[in-house]
Design an enzyme around this catalytic site. Structure first.
Site, PDB file in Angstrom:
ATOM      1  N   HIS A 268     -21.232 -44.705 -14.349  1.00  0.00           N
ATOM      2  CA  HIS A 268     -21.261 -43.338 -13.858  1.00  0.00           C
ATOM      3  C   HIS A 268     -20.970 -44.034 -12.651  1.00  0.00           C
ATOM      4  O   HIS A 268     -19.642 -42.992 -12.025  1.00  0.00           O
ATOM      5  CB  HIS A 268     -22.656 -42.803 -13.909  1.00  0.00           C
ATOM      6  CG  HIS A 268     -23.421 -42.330 -15.311  1.00  0.00           C
ATOM      7  ND1 HIS A 268     -22.348 -41.694 -16.171  1.00  0.00           N
ATOM      8  CD2 HIS A 268     -24.271 -43.113 -15.591  1.00  0.00           C
ATOM      9  CE1 HIS A 268     -22.772 -42.103 -17.207  1.00  0.00           C
ATOM     10  NE2 HIS A 268     -23.614 -41.880 -16.800  1.00  0.00           N
ATOM     11  N   ASP A 319     -21.389 -41.890 -24.292  1.00  0.00           N
ATOM     12  CA  ASP A 319     -22.556 -41.961 -23.505  1.00  0.00           C
ATOM     13  C   ASP A 319     -23.948 -40.930 -24.381  1.00  0.00           C
ATOM     14  O   ASP A 319     -23.877 -41.801 -25.153  1.00  0.00           O
ATOM     15  CB  ASP A 319     -22.860 -41.235 -22.636  1.00  0.00           C
ATOM     16  CG  ASP A 319     -24.081 -41.390 -21.373  1.00  0.00           C
ATOM     17  OD1 ASP A 319     -24.619 -42.156 -22.199  1.00  0.00           O
ATOM     18  OD2 ASP A 319     -23.926 -41.051 -20.074  1.00  0.00           O
TER      19      ASP A 319
END
Length: 460
Positions: A268, A319
């Site tokens: 991220h 994810d």
């Protein structure tokens, strides 16, 4: 014979014509020869790409897809989603984890991922006790990868605290609890499974869930070539908490306390200042970007233009698996930047940007950059049609109107329509997708549907 003749193939130096690809029984390329004559009796394909690497996965969350899109009484956020995910994780059995992971891996293969990095943190039984085999659930996910035929990098997670300042874990987090010794015991237990299709690294969950001393203990004990992944600076609240506790932002705090090199993957890294962008880019670490999940959770947009200007490396991951398509991840990586900057064609490499060659075609830049970054994050020889690398490749559907010859192929592949253009997939030298259908698709889907029914009954 373990061979394929490609009229057009994307090699490390770009598109080449008439490429003969050969691989051995271990699943590695032994020959990649351009400008070849087509040998008799060898299967032929028009357009061949290296398979993509999915560098960030929580496989059990595939079963949550679509179940959290209901507004609560107040404003919803990453943190309200996280509470729902915690409750969901409490009841899943190892057998169900394997069934969910297998379904996810089939979907990933069908859309063009041939490798996956599993950021795995559900290690304990529902009551919070360790299984007799500390690696029980990790083995289940690796077994699912084997049944689907996808390469996997297993990353057992260090998850010790509920927040900065060593806040104790809540009861909802009891299945995740690990200290450095637990993580290293899991790594050791998985050692015999390592091979061309399996690697084992580690993943400190985040700076809020693992102390610097704990991270250092795990990383220092890991063999030097193994990958290290960490969630970092995903949410603004996380940045504020880190500033309150340490006086520094998360990326800066990590760099000030730990030695970071090319085996690290910062997942991220959404909220960084200029110095933090510079630090990650200069270290050679990979930014692990998951645009569909980051959008789904309201995380924000990664600062891609300045990161690329400094030579930063990135890869993509699915994810939470609201999407399992690398095309969608790359498309939305670019589209998010266009919305943020009010420009077009953001993800490109101008001459001299990174010391490498210029690349003005956005699709080519995105696919090739994600291959390079993903391969580094996986810690495996993947991401290129190259001798010695795993024999992972995609054959695109040459009959589809959105598949144009190079040099326009990747722009059309990524930015044209929503059909899946991947027809056949080879992973580790084994054909796992033929004519868009996975070889074990129906059996794996049946077990997945049974698992969903079991989980619905548990929640009712």
């Amino acid at each position: 014979m373990n061979a394929l003749f490609a009229r057009h193939a994307l090699l490390p130096d770009g598109w080449r014509r008439d490429v003969l690809l050969r691989w051995d029984d271990t699943g590695r390329f032994t020959g990649v020869t351009a400008d070849s004559a087509p040998p008799q009796g060898i299967e032929q394909a028009s357009y061949v790409l290296p398979g993509m690497i999915n560098l960030h996965s929580h496989s059990f969350q595939r079963a949550l897809s679509g179940l959290t899109e209901i507004a609560g009484e107040g404003p919803d956020s990453f943190w309200t989603w996280r509470d729902l995910m915690y409750r969901f994780a409490l009841g899943i059995t190892p057998e169900q984890m394997e069934a969910i992971a297998a379904q996810l891996f089939v979907e990933c293969l069908r859309y063009g991922y041939t490798s996956i990095c599993e950021f795995h943190y559900v290690h304990r039984a529902p009551d919070g006790a360790l299984y007799a085999d500390v690696a029980e659930t990790a083995r289940r996910v690796i077994a699912a990868a084997g049944s689907a035929g996808i390469g996997i990098t297993m990353l057992p997670v260090l998850y010790s605290y509920a927040g900065f300042g060593a806040v104790p874990l809540s009861d909802q987090q009891r299945r995740f609890r690990t200290g450095p010794d637990d993580v290293l015991a899991i790594v050791q237990a998985l050692e015999p499974l390592r091979g061309p299709m399996v690697e084992v690294g580690v993943a400190p969950h985040s700076l809020r869930a693992a102390s610097v001393d704990g991270v250092r203990a795990v990383v220092d004990a890991l063999p030097k070539e193994r990958p290290v992944h960490i969630h970092i600076a995903e949410q603004q609240a996380e940045v504020r908490q880190c500033l309150d506790q340490t006086g520094r932002r998360p990326v800066r705090f990590l760099f000030d306390n730990l030695a970071v090199d090319t085996r690290w993957c910062f997942v991220h890294a959404t909220h960084m200042d200029e110095s933090e962008i510079n630090s990650i880019a200069a270290s050679g670490a990979v930014a692990g970007l998951c645009p569909t999940t980051e959008a789904n959770l309201g995380d924000g947009l990664f600062p891609l233009p300045p990161f690329l200007e400094r030579g930063g490396r990135f890869g993509i991951g699915s994810d939470s698996h609201v999407s399992t398509s690398p095309v969608e991840e790359l498309r939305w990586l670019e589209y998010g930047q266009r919305l943020a900057t009010q420009r077009r064609n953001v993800a490109v490499a101008h001459t001299g940007d990174t010391g490498g060659r210029a690349e003005r075609r956005v699709g080519d830049f995105l696919w090739r950059a994600a291959l390079e970054g993903g391969g580094a994050a996986a810690g495996r020889q993947v991401g290129a049609l190259r001798p010695g690398y795993n024999a992972d490749l995609l054959v695109l559907d040459d009959a589809h109107p959105n598949v144009a010859p190079p040099p326009e192929l990747l722009n059309g592949f990524i930015f044209s329509g929503n059909d899946n253009l991947v027809k056949d997939v080879l992973a580790g030298g084994r054909w796992v997708v033929r004519g868009r259908e996975h070889v074990a698709q129906r059996a794996i889907a049946a077990r997945f549907l049974q698992t969903l029914a079991e989980l619905r009954e548990l929640r009712s």
